[in-house]
Motif scaffolding. Structure first.
Motif, PDB file in Angstrom:
ATOM      1  N   CYS A 121       4.388  -7.502  -5.389  1.00 43.24           N
ATOM      2  CA  CYS A 121       5.152  -6.265  -5.226  1.00 43.24           C
ATOM      3  C   CYS A 121       5.032  -5.374  -6.461  1.00 43.24           C
ATOM      4  CB  CYS A 121       6.621  -6.598  -4.957  1.00 43.24           C
ATOM      5  SG  CYS A 121       6.925  -7.356  -3.348  1.00 43.24           S
ATOM      6  N   SER A 122       5.012  -5.985  -7.635  1.00 47.72           N
ATOM      7  CA  SER A 122       4.844  -5.201  -8.853  1.00 47.72           C
ATOM      8  C   SER A 122       3.472  -4.535  -8.876  1.00 47.72           C
ATOM      9  CB  SER A 122       5.020  -6.107 -10.076  1.00 47.72           C
ATOM     10  OG  SER A 122       4.879  -5.370 -11.266  1.00 47.72           O
ATOM     11  N   PHE A 139      14.466   2.679  -5.929  1.00 48.84           N
ATOM     12  CA  PHE A 139      13.644   2.195  -7.038  1.00 48.84           C
ATOM     13  C   PHE A 139      14.442   1.252  -7.945  1.00 48.84           C
ATOM     14  CE2 PHE A 139      11.138   2.574 -10.968  1.00 48.84           C
ATOM     15  CZ  PHE A 139       9.854   2.454 -10.459  1.00 48.84           C
ATOM     16  N   ALA A 156       3.684  -1.620  -6.579  1.00 50.90           N
ATOM     17  CA  ALA A 156       4.407  -0.514  -7.201  1.00 50.90           C
ATOM     18  C   ALA A 156       3.531   0.231  -8.194  1.00 50.90           C
ATOM     19  CB  ALA A 156       5.661  -1.036  -7.899  1.00 50.90           C
ATOM     20  N   ARG A 157       2.667  -0.503  -8.894  1.00 48.31           N
ATOM     21  CA  ARG A 157       1.766   0.152  -9.844  1.00 48.31           C
ATOM     22  C   ARG A 157       0.762   1.038  -9.121  1.00 48.31           C
ATOM     23  NH1 ARG A 157       5.139  -2.087 -11.976  1.00 48.31           N
ATOM     24  NH2 ARG A 157       5.920   0.003 -11.680  1.00 48.31           N
ATOM     25  N   TRP A 206       7.572  -1.092  -1.983  1.00 47.69           N
ATOM     26  CA  TRP A 206       7.352  -0.847  -3.410  1.00 47.69           C
ATOM     27  C   TRP A 206       6.336   0.272  -3.625  1.00 47.69           C
ATOM     28  CZ3 TRP A 206       8.684  -4.117  -7.938  1.00 47.69           C
ATOM     29  CH2 TRP A 206       9.717  -5.019  -7.653  1.00 47.69           C
ATOM     30  N   ILE A 207       5.301   0.321  -2.803  1.00 43.01           N
ATOM     31  CA  ILE A 207       4.307   1.402  -2.925  1.00 43.01           C
ATOM     32  C   ILE A 207       4.970   2.752  -2.688  1.00 43.01           C
ATOM     33  CG2 ILE A 207       2.281   2.447  -1.846  1.00 43.01           C
ATOM     34  CD1 ILE A 207       1.147  -0.303  -1.419  1.00 43.01           C
ATOM     35  N   SER A 265       8.234   3.602  -2.761  1.00 49.13           N
ATOM     36  CA  SER A 265       9.248   3.952  -3.767  1.00 49.13           C
ATOM     37  C   SER A 265       8.584   4.361  -5.077  1.00 49.13           C
ATOM     38  CB  SER A 265      10.198   2.776  -3.995  1.00 49.13           C
ATOM     39  OG  SER A 265       9.504   1.629  -4.439  1.00 49.13           O
ATOM     40  N   GLY A 266       7.518   3.670  -5.474  1.00 47.55           N
ATOM     41  CA  GLY A 266       6.815   4.032  -6.705  1.00 47.55           C
ATOM     42  C   GLY A 266       6.137   5.386  -6.604  1.00 47.55           C
ATOM     43  N   TYR A 283       8.967   8.206  -6.251  1.00 42.74           N
ATOM     44  CA  TYR A 283       9.759   8.311  -7.486  1.00 42.74           C
ATOM     45  C   TYR A 283       8.957   9.014  -8.583  1.00 42.74           C
ATOM     46  CZ  TYR A 283      12.341   6.881 -11.652  1.00 42.74           C
ATOM     47  OH  TYR A 283      13.026   6.870 -12.843  1.00 42.74           O
ATOM     48  N   ALA A 336       2.755   4.063  -8.387  1.00 42.74           N
ATOM     49  CA  ALA A 336       3.015   4.787  -9.627  1.00 42.74           C
ATOM     50  C   ALA A 336       1.752   5.469 -10.153  1.00 42.74           C
ATOM     51  CB  ALA A 336       3.559   3.820 -10.681  1.00 42.74           C
ATOM     52  N   TYR A 371      14.262  -4.264  -6.622  1.00 41.52           N
ATOM     53  CA  TYR A 371      14.030  -5.499  -7.372  1.00 41.52           C
ATOM     54  C   TYR A 371      14.983  -6.592  -6.913  1.00 41.52           C
ATOM     55  CZ  TYR A 371      11.225  -2.741 -10.675  1.00 41.52           C
ATOM     56  OH  TYR A 371      10.275  -1.941 -11.249  1.00 41.52           O
TER      57      TYR A 371
END
Length: 268
Positions: free
Chosen positions: A188-189, A165, A192-193, A71-72, A74-75, A78, A196, A169
């Motif tokens: 995971c969220s 991305f 991702a932040r 997630w890190i 991909s965020g 992306y 991001a 999920y």
């Protein structure tokens, strides 16, 4: 499995019959098995106990950490390219237009690939395509008066990461056990932040060095693809219900995806 937190047993059965009628299906009350929540040990329903499961069942913690890294990456990649097309393209508007069209194409291609290849192998393919594209993008080759190999390769790479991305999920929800899915998705969220938050700083990397920035993107994407080798696939395999089931699947199969599917088919 249905959980009724407030209704009595009779009321729960009535609700299930109403739902069955709403879906044009039959439901026999004899087949229903009601479990009183008071029969469940108190410690199993506590928040602290669910956190202890990450220590007791090592496989649950390992899979969660691996997914957080996915997630890190991909965020970061992306959002990194979402804010960098002005630095990569001679015409910022054309660059962002092509990126938008490419992202739509990526989401369309993502669905059949997830269905045919499975979640794990499709995401691994996306990450490898992204990593290879970023390496190719380091070559300074002109493809026209206003278009270069760097722009084309970065477009392909960003499309691959956009597909990740959009699909990560689903993979995470199918991989996480029911008992811990909310906590794992929350972790995971959060990861991702973090990615991001760092992604919009990518234009600073390109202003420093195009090759250096592309190497960073390629290494991160490649590392995510390699980490996916450690995770099981979720295609044609029932979603685990508890942390113990996640650990048992790993120990009982040695990590082989095909064996997992075979064992689950036998058990069914």
């Amino acid at each position: 499995a249905v959980v009724s937190t407030q209704s009595t047993g009779e009321r729960a059965i009535e609700n299930l019959k109403w739902l069955a009628k709403l879906n044009n299906s039959s439901l026999d009350a004899i087949d229903l098995e009601l479990t009183d929540r008071e029969q469940i040990p108190e410690e199993q329903a506590t928040f602290i106990q669910s956190l202890k499961d990450f220590w007791v069942y090592k496989e649950l913690a390992i899979q969660t950490l691996c997914q957080m890294w996915l997630w890190i990456v991909s965020g970061f990649v992306y959002y990194g390219f979402s804010f960098s097309w002005g630095s990569l393209s001679s015409n910022m508007y054309i660059g962002y237009l092509m990126a938008a069209v490419g992202e739509v194409i990526a989401y369309i291609l993502m669905v059949p690939m997830l269905d045919k290849m499975g979640r794990k192998w499709a995401n691994m393919c996306f990450f490898f395509i992204g990593s290879a594209s970023f390496l190719v993008a380091m070559a300074d080759v002109k493809l026209g008066s206003e278009f270069t190999l760097t722009q084309l390769s970065c477009l392909i790479g960003s499309m691959a990461i956009a597909a990740v991305f959009g699909s990560i999920y689903l993979y995470t929800m199918e991989l996480a056990p029911t008992s811990h899915r909310g906590k794992i998705l929350g972790c995971c969220s959060f990861a991702a932040r973090v990615g991001a938050f760092m992604g919009p700083q990518a234009p600073l990397l390109f202003s420093w060095s195009n090759i250096g920035a592309l190497i960073i993107f390629a290494v991160l994407s490649g590392s995510a693809a390699l980490i996916l080798f450690r995770l099981p696939d979720t295609g044609n395999v029932p979603t685990p219900s508890t942390a113990a089931e996640v650990q048992a699947r790993r120990e009982g199969t040695g990590g082989g995806d095909a064996t997992v599917a075979k064992n689950e088919a036998v058990n069914c």
